[in-house]
Design a protein around this motif. Structure first.
Motif, PDB file in Angstrom:
ATOM      1  N   VAL A   1       0.865  -1.173   0.000  1.00  0.00           N
ATOM      2  CA  VAL A   1       0.000   0.000   0.000  1.00  0.00           C
ATOM      3  C   VAL A   1       0.905   1.227   0.000  1.00  0.00           C
ATOM      4  CG1 VAL A   1      -1.856   1.230   1.163  1.00  0.00           C
ATOM      5  CG2 VAL A   1      -1.738  -1.277   1.310  1.00  0.00           C
ATOM      6  N   ASP A   2       0.755   2.055  -1.029  1.00  0.00           N
ATOM      7  CA  ASP A   2       1.549   3.277  -1.188  1.00  0.00           C
ATOM      8  C   ASP A   2       0.692   4.462  -0.765  1.00  0.00           C
ATOM      9  OD1 ASP A   2       3.105   5.436  -1.982  1.00  0.00           O
ATOM     10  OD2 ASP A   2       3.000   4.970  -4.121  1.00  0.00           O
ATOM     11  N   PHE A   3       0.967   5.000   0.427  1.00  0.00           N
ATOM     12  CA  PHE A   3       0.288   6.208   0.882  1.00  0.00           C
ATOM     13  C   PHE A   3       1.069   7.393   0.327  1.00  0.00           C
ATOM     14  CE2 PHE A   3      -1.214   3.113   3.945  1.00  0.00           C
ATOM     15  CZ  PHE A   3      -2.550   3.456   4.085  1.00  0.00           C
ATOM     16  N   PHE A   4       0.377   8.262  -0.420  1.00  0.00           N
ATOM     17  CA  PHE A   4       1.037   9.372  -1.108  1.00  0.00           C
ATOM     18  C   PHE A   4       0.131  10.594  -1.109  1.00  0.00           C
ATOM     19  CE2 PHE A   4      -1.827   7.875  -4.280  1.00  0.00           C
ATOM     20  CZ  PHE A   4      -2.079   8.947  -5.113  1.00  0.00           C
ATOM     21  N   ALA A   5       0.689  11.713  -1.575  1.00  0.00           N
ATOM     22  CA  ALA A   5      -0.085  12.931  -1.802  1.00  0.00           C
ATOM     23  C   ALA A   5       0.372  13.520  -3.132  1.00  0.00           C
ATOM     24  CB  ALA A   5       0.145  13.932  -0.668  1.00  0.00           C
ATOM     25  N   THR A   6      -0.562  14.115  -3.860  1.00  0.00           N
ATOM     26  CA  THR A   6      -0.222  14.663  -5.189  1.00  0.00           C
ATOM     27  C   THR A   6       0.746  15.832  -5.100  1.00  0.00           C
ATOM     28  OG1 THR A   6      -2.194  16.061  -5.099  1.00  0.00           O
ATOM     29  CG2 THR A   6      -2.402  13.943  -6.236  1.00  0.00           C
ATOM     30  N   TRP A   7       0.790  16.532  -3.967  1.00  0.00           N
ATOM     31  CA  TRP A   7       1.659  17.685  -3.772  1.00  0.00           C
ATOM     32  C   TRP A   7       3.050  17.295  -3.252  1.00  0.00           C
ATOM     33  CZ3 TRP A   7       2.864  17.115   1.229  1.00  0.00           C
ATOM     34  CH2 TRP A   7       1.910  16.538   2.079  1.00  0.00           C
TER      35      TRP A   7
ATOM     36  N   GLY B   1       6.658  15.970  -3.363  1.00  0.00           N
ATOM     37  CA  GLY B   1       7.772  15.741  -4.286  1.00  0.00           C
ATOM     38  C   GLY B   1       8.404  14.366  -4.150  1.00  0.00           C
ATOM     39  N   PRO B   2       8.774  13.929  -2.931  1.00  0.00           N
ATOM     40  CA  PRO B   2       9.341  12.588  -2.779  1.00  0.00           C
ATOM     41  C   PRO B   2       8.389  11.478  -3.239  1.00  0.00           C
ATOM     42  CG  PRO B   2       9.846  13.909  -0.854  1.00  0.00           C
ATOM     43  CD  PRO B   2       8.878  14.710  -1.694  1.00  0.00           C
ATOM     44  N   CYS B   3       7.073  11.692  -3.075  1.00  0.00           N
ATOM     45  CA  CYS B   3       6.088  10.705  -3.545  1.00  0.00           C
ATOM     46  C   CYS B   3       6.184  10.550  -5.060  1.00  0.00           C
ATOM     47  CB  CYS B   3       4.674  11.130  -3.168  1.00  0.00           C
ATOM     48  SG  CYS B   3       4.367  11.232  -1.396  1.00  0.00           S
ATOM     49  N   LYS B   4       6.335  11.672  -5.749  1.00  0.00           N
ATOM     50  CA  LYS B   4       6.438  11.643  -7.213  1.00  0.00           C
ATOM     51  C   LYS B   4       7.715  10.938  -7.662  1.00  0.00           C
ATOM     52  CE  LYS B   4       3.697  15.810  -7.772  1.00  0.00           C
ATOM     53  NZ  LYS B   4       3.675  17.213  -8.109  1.00  0.00           N
ATOM     54  N   MET B   5       8.776  11.065  -6.873  1.00  0.00           N
ATOM     55  CA  MET B   5      10.033  10.394  -7.207  1.00  0.00           C
ATOM     56  C   MET B   5       9.976   8.903  -6.888  1.00  0.00           C
ATOM     57  SD  MET B   5      12.583  13.384  -5.831  1.00  0.00           S
ATOM     58  CE  MET B   5      14.080  12.468  -6.067  1.00  0.00           C
ATOM     59  N   LEU B   6       9.231   8.538  -5.844  1.00  0.00           N
ATOM     60  CA  LEU B   6       9.107   7.135  -5.445  1.00  0.00           C
ATOM     61  C   LEU B   6       8.220   6.353  -6.404  1.00  0.00           C
ATOM     62  CD1 LEU B   6       9.705   5.004  -3.177  1.00  0.00           C
ATOM     63  CD2 LEU B   6       7.507   5.680  -2.204  1.00  0.00           C
ATOM     64  N   GLN B   7       7.200   7.004  -6.927  1.00  0.00           N
ATOM     65  CA  GLN B   7       6.188   6.339  -7.746  1.00  0.00           C
ATOM     66  C   GLN B   7       6.763   5.473  -8.867  1.00  0.00           C
ATOM     67  OE1 GLN B   7       3.083   8.881  -9.268  1.00  0.00           O
ATOM     68  NE2 GLN B   7       2.448   7.354 -10.764  1.00  0.00           N
ATOM     69  N   PRO B   8       7.598   6.007  -9.769  1.00  0.00           N
ATOM     70  CA  PRO B   8       8.076   5.141 -10.849  1.00  0.00           C
ATOM     71  C   PRO B   8       8.974   4.010 -10.352  1.00  0.00           C
ATOM     72  CG  PRO B   8       9.130   7.305 -10.949  1.00  0.00           C
ATOM     73  CD  PRO B   8       8.068   7.372  -9.903  1.00  0.00           C
ATOM     74  N   ARG B   9       9.676   4.233  -9.269  1.00  0.00           N
ATOM     75  CA  ARG B   9      10.548   3.186  -8.714  1.00  0.00           C
ATOM     76  C   ARG B   9       9.730   2.007  -8.205  1.00  0.00           C
ATOM     77  NH1 ARG B   9      14.638   6.936  -5.032  1.00  0.00           N
ATOM     78  NH2 ARG B   9      15.287   8.289  -6.757  1.00  0.00           N
ATOM     79  N   ILE B  10       8.746   2.282  -7.352  1.00  0.00           N
ATOM     80  CA  ILE B  10       7.968   1.190  -6.773  1.00  0.00           C
ATOM     81  C   ILE B  10       7.089   0.526  -7.835  1.00  0.00           C
ATOM     82  CG2 ILE B  10       6.076   2.630  -5.874  1.00  0.00           C
ATOM     83  CD1 ILE B  10       7.598  -0.543  -4.226  1.00  0.00           C
TER      84      ILE B  10
END
Length: 143
Positions: A51-57, A59-68
């Motif tokens: 489960v990936d808890f993220f927020a659209t705002w 920055g680190p979430c956006k960087m993690l997304q393609p990796r995971i």
């Protein structure tokens, strides 16, 4: 069938196989819409789920997304990725004590098996996913 026809047939078969494979992998990544979705895809899942808890705002979430997403895709359906936007599903985030994003939670059968917080490199993410798959394999063998 001549050599040219065989070559075309083989190319078509490979293209169909790639299309099918990529669609299967893509289905293992889902964005949760509500609590009902979460219950169905995570709590009631017999298979392992990250489960990936993220927020659209974030920055680190956006960087993690393609990796995971890439690492989950490499698993060929052995594990699913469920994405939870904390702004759209604050209740779910609070239920799991998520106060910082990104946060990944490894689950199976509604049980939390491990967590990882913050932006991680690919090696650490691979270890996290591999551990989840290993724990699931051990649990299946003992049942």
């Amino acid at each position: 069938m001549n050599m040219f026809s065989r070559s075309i047939a083989k190319s078509c078969q490979v293209a169909i196989q790639r299309t099918f494979t990529s669609s299967v992998v893509r289905r293992s990544i889902v964005k949760i819409q509500d609590q009902e979705d979460f219950n169905k895809l995570v709590i009631n899942s017999k298979e392992p789920v990250v489960v990936d808890f993220f927020a659209t705002w974030c920055g680190p979430c956006k960087m993690l997304q393609p990796r995971i997403e890439s690492i989950i895709g490499e698993q060929n359906g052995a594990v699913s990725l469920v994405k939870v936007d904390i702004d759209e599903n604050a209740e779910i985030a609070m239920e799991y004590g998520v106060s910082v994003v990104p946060e990944l939670i490894a689950m199976r059968g509604g049980k939390v098996l491990s967590k990882i917080v913050g932006l991680q490199d690919e090696d650490k993410l691979r270890q996290f996913v591999a551990k989840l798959i290993d724990q699931t394999t051990v649990q299946k063998e003992t049942n």
